[in-house]
Motif scaffolding. Structure first.
Motif, PDB file in Angstrom:
ATOM      1  N   GLY A 381       0.792  -1.222   0.000  1.00  0.00           N
ATOM      2  CA  GLY A 381       0.000   0.000   0.000  1.00  0.00           C
ATOM      3  C   GLY A 381       0.826   1.274   0.000  1.00  0.00           C
ATOM      4  N   GLU A 382       2.152   1.161  -0.168  1.00  0.00           N
ATOM      5  CA  GLU A 382       3.037   2.322  -0.170  1.00  0.00           C
ATOM      6  C   GLU A 382       3.125   2.922  -1.564  1.00  0.00           C
ATOM      7  OE1 GLU A 382       6.113   0.549   3.223  1.00  0.00           O
ATOM      8  OE2 GLU A 382       6.447   0.152   1.084  1.00  0.00           O
ATOM      9  N   ALA A 383       3.047   4.241  -1.663  1.00  0.00           N
ATOM     10  CA  ALA A 383       3.176   4.918  -2.946  1.00  0.00           C
ATOM     11  C   ALA A 383       4.603   4.786  -3.461  1.00  0.00           C
ATOM     12  CB  ALA A 383       2.800   6.392  -2.803  1.00  0.00           C
ATOM     13  N   VAL A 384       4.753   4.482  -4.758  1.00  0.00           N
ATOM     14  CA  VAL A 384       6.076   4.398  -5.397  1.00  0.00           C
ATOM     15  C   VAL A 384       6.051   5.237  -6.663  1.00  0.00           C
ATOM     16  CG1 VAL A 384       6.649   2.122  -4.436  1.00  0.00           C
ATOM     17  CG2 VAL A 384       5.404   2.264  -6.597  1.00  0.00           C
ATOM     18  N   GLU A 385       7.211   5.747  -7.042  1.00  0.00           N
ATOM     19  CA  GLU A 385       7.319   6.576  -8.242  1.00  0.00           C
ATOM     20  C   GLU A 385       7.606   5.758  -9.492  1.00  0.00           C
ATOM     21  OE1 GLU A 385       6.769   9.939  -8.721  1.00  0.00           O
ATOM     22  OE2 GLU A 385       5.851   9.656  -6.737  1.00  0.00           O
ATOM     23  N   SER A 386       8.140   4.545  -9.324  1.00  0.00           N
ATOM     24  CA  SER A 386       8.466   3.690 -10.459  1.00  0.00           C
ATOM     25  C   SER A 386       8.429   2.239 -10.009  1.00  0.00           C
ATOM     26  CB  SER A 386       9.846   4.031 -11.027  1.00  0.00           C
ATOM     27  OG  SER A 386      10.860   3.727 -10.079  1.00  0.00           O
ATOM     28  N   CYS A 387       8.585   1.333 -10.951  1.00  0.00           N
ATOM     29  CA  CYS A 387       8.563  -0.101 -10.625  1.00  0.00           C
ATOM     30  C   CYS A 387       9.782  -0.773 -11.251  1.00  0.00           C
ATOM     31  CB  CYS A 387       7.259  -0.750 -11.095  1.00  0.00           C
ATOM     32  SG  CYS A 387       6.825  -0.411 -12.808  1.00  0.00           S
ATOM     33  N   PRO A 388      10.929  -0.726 -10.588  1.00  0.00           N
ATOM     34  CA  PRO A 388      12.166  -1.257 -11.167  1.00  0.00           C
ATOM     35  C   PRO A 388      12.386  -2.747 -10.958  1.00  0.00           C
ATOM     36  CG  PRO A 388      12.650  -0.180  -9.095  1.00  0.00           C
ATOM     37  CD  PRO A 388      11.176  -0.003  -9.330  1.00  0.00           C
ATOM     38  N   HIS A 389      11.561  -3.392 -10.132  1.00  0.00           N
ATOM     39  CA  HIS A 389      11.823  -4.787  -9.771  1.00  0.00           C
ATOM     40  C   HIS A 389      10.919  -5.739 -10.547  1.00  0.00           C
ATOM     41  CE1 HIS A 389      14.223  -3.061  -6.610  1.00  0.00           C
ATOM     42  NE2 HIS A 389      13.167  -2.467  -6.072  1.00  0.00           N
ATOM     43  N   SER A 390      11.524  -6.575 -11.356  1.00  0.00           N
ATOM     44  CA  SER A 390      10.761  -7.500 -12.211  1.00  0.00           C
ATOM     45  C   SER A 390       9.887  -8.423 -11.382  1.00  0.00           C
ATOM     46  CB  SER A 390      11.727  -8.325 -13.060  1.00  0.00           C
ATOM     47  OG  SER A 390      11.022  -9.206 -13.890  1.00  0.00           O
ATOM     48  N   LYS A 391       8.669  -8.638 -11.860  1.00  0.00           N
ATOM     49  CA  LYS A 391       7.685  -9.542 -11.267  1.00  0.00           C
ATOM     50  C   LYS A 391       7.134  -9.047  -9.932  1.00  0.00           C
ATOM     51  CE  LYS A 391       8.792 -13.706 -13.798  1.00  0.00           C
ATOM     52  NZ  LYS A 391       8.880 -15.166 -13.741  1.00  0.00           N
ATOM     53  N   GLN A 392       7.332  -7.777  -9.636  1.00  0.00           N
ATOM     54  CA  GLN A 392       6.741  -7.178  -8.436  1.00  0.00           C
ATOM     55  C   GLN A 392       5.243  -6.985  -8.655  1.00  0.00           C
ATOM     56  OE1 GLN A 392       8.337  -3.317  -7.529  1.00  0.00           O
ATOM     57  NE2 GLN A 392       7.483  -3.270  -5.463  1.00  0.00           N
ATOM     58  N   ILE A 393       4.446  -7.288  -7.639  1.00  0.00           N
ATOM     59  CA  ILE A 393       3.004  -7.053  -7.708  1.00  0.00           C
ATOM     60  C   ILE A 393       2.730  -5.589  -7.354  1.00  0.00           C
ATOM     61  CG2 ILE A 393       0.738  -7.684  -6.794  1.00  0.00           C
ATOM     62  CD1 ILE A 393       2.068  -9.852  -8.476  1.00  0.00           C
ATOM     63  N   LEU A 394       2.014  -4.897  -8.225  1.00  0.00           N
ATOM     64  CA  LEU A 394       1.768  -3.471  -8.053  1.00  0.00           C
ATOM     65  C   LEU A 394       0.321  -3.128  -8.385  1.00  0.00           C
ATOM     66  CD1 LEU A 394       5.036  -2.551  -9.834  1.00  0.00           C
ATOM     67  CD2 LEU A 394       4.553  -1.711  -7.539  1.00  0.00           C
ATOM     68  N   TYR A 395      -0.086  -1.935  -7.948  1.00  0.00           N
ATOM     69  CA  TYR A 395      -1.407  -1.395  -8.266  1.00  0.00           C
ATOM     70  C   TYR A 395      -1.192  -0.031  -8.913  1.00  0.00           C
ATOM     71  CZ  TYR A 395      -3.052  -5.038  -5.139  1.00  0.00           C
ATOM     72  OH  TYR A 395      -3.302  -6.252  -4.553  1.00  0.00           O
ATOM     73  N   VAL A 396      -1.767   0.176 -10.095  1.00  0.00           N
ATOM     74  CA  VAL A 396      -1.535   1.411 -10.820  1.00  0.00           C
ATOM     75  C   VAL A 396      -2.862   2.122 -11.080  1.00  0.00           C
ATOM     76  CG1 VAL A 396      -1.565   0.272 -13.092  1.00  0.00           C
ATOM     77  CG2 VAL A 396      -0.390   2.456 -12.823  1.00  0.00           C
ATOM     78  N   GLU A 397      -2.847   3.442 -10.882  1.00  0.00           N
ATOM     79  CA  GLU A 397      -3.991   4.288 -11.205  1.00  0.00           C
ATOM     80  C   GLU A 397      -3.726   4.932 -12.562  1.00  0.00           C
ATOM     81  OE1 GLU A 397      -6.419   8.205  -9.474  1.00  0.00           O
ATOM     82  OE2 GLU A 397      -4.419   7.699  -8.704  1.00  0.00           O
ATOM     83  N   LEU A 398      -4.648   4.752 -13.485  1.00  0.00           N
ATOM     84  CA  LEU A 398      -4.492   5.260 -14.846  1.00  0.00           C
ATOM     85  C   LEU A 398      -5.569   6.287 -15.158  1.00  0.00           C
ATOM     86  CD1 LEU A 398      -3.803   1.849 -16.634  1.00  0.00           C
ATOM     87  CD2 LEU A 398      -2.099   3.558 -15.945  1.00  0.00           C
ATOM     88  N   ALA A 399      -5.249   7.186 -16.086  1.00  0.00           N
ATOM     89  CA  ALA A 399      -6.217   8.226 -16.469  1.00  0.00           C
ATOM     90  C   ALA A 399      -7.424   7.634 -17.177  1.00  0.00           C
ATOM     91  CB  ALA A 399      -5.526   9.262 -17.353  1.00  0.00           C
TER      92      ALA A 399
END
Length: 416
Positions: A381-399
């Motif tokens: 649940g932590e905000a990140v500016e980028s996703c540099p780690h392969s296969k990391q599970i992330l949540y992205v907000e898109l326009a």
């Protein structure tokens, strides 16, 4: 030509993993072919465990898509008992067909799981109608034509075999320099046998000539200042020739690439799906949309295109002499797994991108939607500016609103 409209051919798409299989299913495949952890000719592919294969078959069947499992090695004595056990496992998993080239493997499969259809692999060198008749008499449902056949030869085969016998032919993907894929170069140079699934692709290497009395002195085989890749074929692409493939009587259009990414599979499956559907709706619509097909297929990785043997034997123009690298204009970022209660897309990262970037949503229905990355959060649940780690599970907000199975990609040359 018969005035009765021919039946729509099956679109058969490769899958290297469960992720890619789901992509193939959602982006238009009628059938998918996969390999298990043994007895297939793609040892370097990720391949499927028994548990993954069970999940894959369940998922595909939920959407009415068939699954074919490769077991197309040229077997040695030491392979046979293991093959018997493997076919016993497959009997429980219930794939729709097995793809086999070796007669010994065929006999074991017929004995262990006679209820599963068998397709004869292109590795069996299927170049004439008597070969098709032979396999029909043995009980095979389908034969994959050798890549060395012209469309006219395939038409002749169609005219000479029983109506229920199916013809499967490659329509897109890498071409092999060796006859029906039977190559000894890899085994000779590296000890890794192409016919046992471990090819090192020496056809893509750069070669020079050594004169017998001058060991160690390499003379370049000049085509230009860079040397030459003398065995390096262009890739097959038949997107402009759907009518000719249909009229030849081909039942299944096969895409090559059981080591390809989800982005490649999505691009090729979606483009051929639309081309086939458009043609069967209206030949005029098919021709009117040709520019779209060609533009989309060029977004896949490829080594320039050729029509292979379909319109005559290849000549010097079907080879690439200056490079063994792919044309690769898009980067795969990940596939939307689900949408949470906030409207954020959950995905597993494949390549780095950042908040503020403009990316593209590639949708199964044919739309491409540009959108901006508004925010991104990791699994804690932590905000990140980028996703540099392969296969990391992330949540992205898109326009723009994403949907499950949308594929996220970005062009390499999109201006900032």
């Amino acid at each position: 030509m018969n005035t009765i409209r021919p039946k729509k051919p099956e679109l058969l798409v490769p899958a290297s993993s469960l992720e890619v299989l789901k992509t193939a299913v959602m982006f238009g495949a009628d059938a998918v072919y996969i390999g298990g952890e043994a007895f297939g000719l793609r040892a370097k592919a990720k391949n499927f465990t028994s548990a993954e294969m069970a999940e894959a078959i369940l998922f595909a069947h939920e959407f009415g898509v068939k699954v074919y499992v490769t077991a197309n090695i040229l077997a040695h004595n030491s392979d046979l008992e293991g093959a018997r056990n493997y076919f016993a496992e497959l009997k429980q998993l219930k794939p729709d067909a097995l793809i086999i080239s070796d007669p010994g493997m065929y006999m074991i499969a017929k004995e262990v799981c006679p209820e599963i259809d068998i397709h004869i692999s292109t590795q069996a060198n299927n170049t004439n109608y008597q070969t098709y008749r032979f396999w029909h008499q043995q009980g095979a449902k389908r034969v994959v034509s050798a890549r060395e056949l012209s469309l006219e030869e395939i038409r002749q085969i169609r005219d000479q075999i029983p109506d229920e016998m199916e013809i499967e032919s490659f329509v897109h993907g890498a071409m092999c320099i060796s006859y029906s894929g039977r190559c000894l170069l890899s085994s000779y140079f590296t000890g890794r046998d192409a016919n046992q699934g471990a090819c090192t692709h020496p056809c893509r290497w750069k070669y020079a000539v050594v004169e017998e009395t001058r060991p160690g002195e390499c003379f370049p085989v000049y085509e230009n200042e860079r040397g030459t890749y003398i065995f390096n074929s262009k890739d097959l692409c038949m997107i402009e020739h759907i009518p000719e493939l249909v009229s030849a009587g081909i039942d299944s259009f096969k895409i090559e690439g059981r080591m390809k990414t989800a982005l490649y599979v999505a691009c090729v499956a979606r483009t051929y799906r639309k081309a086939i559907d458009d043609y069967f709706e209206s030949e005029q619509k098919y021709h009117e949309n040709m520019a779209w097909y060609k533009a989309e297929i060029a977004k896949c990785t490829y080594r320039q295109f050729t029509t292979g043997f379909y319109f005559g034997k290849p000549d010097e123009h079907t080879q690439i002499y200056d490079s063994n690298t792919y044309v690769n204009e898009y980067v795969y970022l990940g596939t939307v797994d689900s949408i949470d209660e906030r409207g954020f897309a959950k995905f597993e990262q494949r390549n780095k991108f950042c908040v503020g970037d403009t990316i593209e949503l590639m949708k199964p229905d044919g739309r491409n939607m540009e959108t901006r990355v508004l925010s991104m959060y990791n699994d804690e649940g932590e905000a990140v500016e980028s996703c540099p780690h392969s296969k990391q599970i992330l949540y992205v907000e898109l326009a723009e609103k994403p949907e499950p199975y949308d594929l996220m990609r970005v062009g390499k040359n999109i201006p900032a």
